[in-house]
Design a protein around this motif. Structure first.
Motif, mmCIF file in Angstrom:
data_model
loop_
_atom_site.group_PDB
_atom_site.id
_atom_site.type_symbol
_atom_site.label_atom_id
_atom_site.label_comp_id
_atom_site.label_asym_id
_atom_site.label_seq_id
_atom_site.Cartn_x
_atom_site.Cartn_y
_atom_site.Cartn_z
ATOM 1 N N VAL A 139 42.753 42.629 35.414
ATOM 2 C CA VAL A 139 43.745 43.575 34.882
ATOM 3 C C VAL A 139 43.402 45.000 35.279
ATOM 4 O O VAL A 139 44.266 45.763 35.740
ATOM 5 N N VAL A 140 42.125 45.375 35.110
ATOM 6 C CA VAL A 140 41.718 46.733 35.469
ATOM 7 C C VAL A 140 41.911 46.977 36.958
ATOM 8 O O VAL A 140 42.408 48.025 37.376
ATOM 9 N N THR A 167 43.601 55.066 32.543
ATOM 10 C CA THR A 167 43.799 53.620 32.495
ATOM 11 C C THR A 167 42.479 52.886 32.321
ATOM 12 O O THR A 167 42.330 52.018 31.458
ATOM 13 N N LEU A 182 39.042 49.326 24.837
ATOM 14 C CA LEU A 182 39.513 48.072 24.255
ATOM 15 C C LEU A 182 38.458 46.974 24.373
ATOM 16 O O LEU A 182 38.182 46.242 23.411
ATOM 17 N N ILE A 183 37.866 46.849 25.557
ATOM 18 C CA ILE A 183 36.841 45.827 25.776
ATOM 19 C C ILE A 183 35.631 46.081 24.877
ATOM 20 O O ILE A 183 35.073 45.157 24.275
ATOM 21 N N TRP A 217 41.175 50.975 28.850
ATOM 22 C CA TRP A 217 40.863 49.548 28.932
ATOM 23 C C TRP A 217 39.398 49.295 28.570
ATOM 24 O O TRP A 217 39.069 48.318 27.910
ATOM 25 N N PHE A 243 45.547 47.532 37.655
ATOM 26 C CA PHE A 243 45.957 48.865 37.204
ATOM 27 C C PHE A 243 45.549 49.932 38.219
ATOM 28 O O PHE A 243 46.330 50.809 38.583
ATOM 29 N N SER A 260 39.702 40.543 32.245
ATOM 30 C CA SER A 260 39.561 41.993 32.062
ATOM 31 C C SER A 260 39.441 42.705 33.406
ATOM 32 O O SER A 260 40.117 43.710 33.655
#
Length: 227
Positions: A43-44, A65, A72-73, A69, A47, A40
């Motif tokens: 990815v962040v 962004t 979602l987490i 995210w 981004f 996680s």
């Protein structure tokens, strides 16, 4: 000049947004990252870096962004809390890697852990000999939890008013069926001596041994490969 100002603003916004996201993820994620937490954050971070250095990207895209995210987490955390069955998909499961003093080779293979890695994890827990362990669990964060055998529980000698004893470092002589010759030389022994010692333990060949270690205080400790 405007470009540099834009980068500074986007970096500042990205930093504070990431800090906010880590707060939302909770302290457990900060102290002991699971594979899901690790992915996680990668990815962040990716981004944010792409957004910052892309001249076509506005600061609001950075915020969007990270915010999306983070949502979602947060949703996944709620799902895993409410629905126990979903944890197997989103989170790794603990693995009983040593059971009643016996190393489970299949569990080691499944989790891609070799003997050297296992011994390193144990040393990180101040355990230098496999003979001390009754149970060991490989945790989702990659660390190991250990329950010692009763005779090796950590009681200080001074508590019992016992005399001090010399302590030596265990030396691995066989790992995954392979004799480690440099370690034999380190303790002043030969391969022939080791073969004789194995025969005393009713072992015909070194490849039948998962691990064998030597300690001056109590000699040779071996554990066979379980068939």
């Amino acid at each position: 000049m405007n470009e540099f100002i834009s980068i500074c603003v986007e970096l500042s916004v990205g930093l504070f947004a990431l800090l906010l996201l880590t707060k939302v993820m909770g302290r457990a994620s900060l102290s002991e990252s699971t594979p899901f937490d690790f992915i996680s954050m990668i990815v962040v971070g990716d981004f944010v870096s792409d957004a910052i250095y892309d001249p076509q990207t506005h600061v609001f895209k950075v915020i969007f962004t990270i915010l999306f995210w983070g949502i979602l987490i947060y949703l996944i955390d709620i799902i895993t809390l409410k629905y126990h069955q979903s944890r197997g998909f989103f989170e790794s499961q603990p693995a009983l890697i040593i059971n009643k003093g016996q190393i489970d080779r299949e569990i080691m293979k499944k989790n891609r852990v070799d003997m050297n890695h296992l011994q390193m994890l144990l040393r990180d827990r101040d355990i230098f000999s496999l003979r001390e362990i009754e149970f060991a669990i490989l945790e989702p964060n990659g660390k190991i939890s250990v329950l010692r055998k009763s005779e090796y529980e950590q009681t200080k000698r001074k508590d019992l008013k016992l005399a001090n004893q010399a302590v030596s470092l265990p030396i691995t002589l066989i790992s995954d069926g392979t004799i480690i010759e440099k370690n034999l030389r380190l303790i002043g022994k030969t391969e022939a001596w080791l073969i004789d010692e194995l025969k005393r333990h009713s072992v015909d060949e070194p490849d039948q041994i998962m691990v064998a270690e030597w300690r001056n205080e109590d000699g040779l400790f071996i554990q066979r490969i379980r068939s």
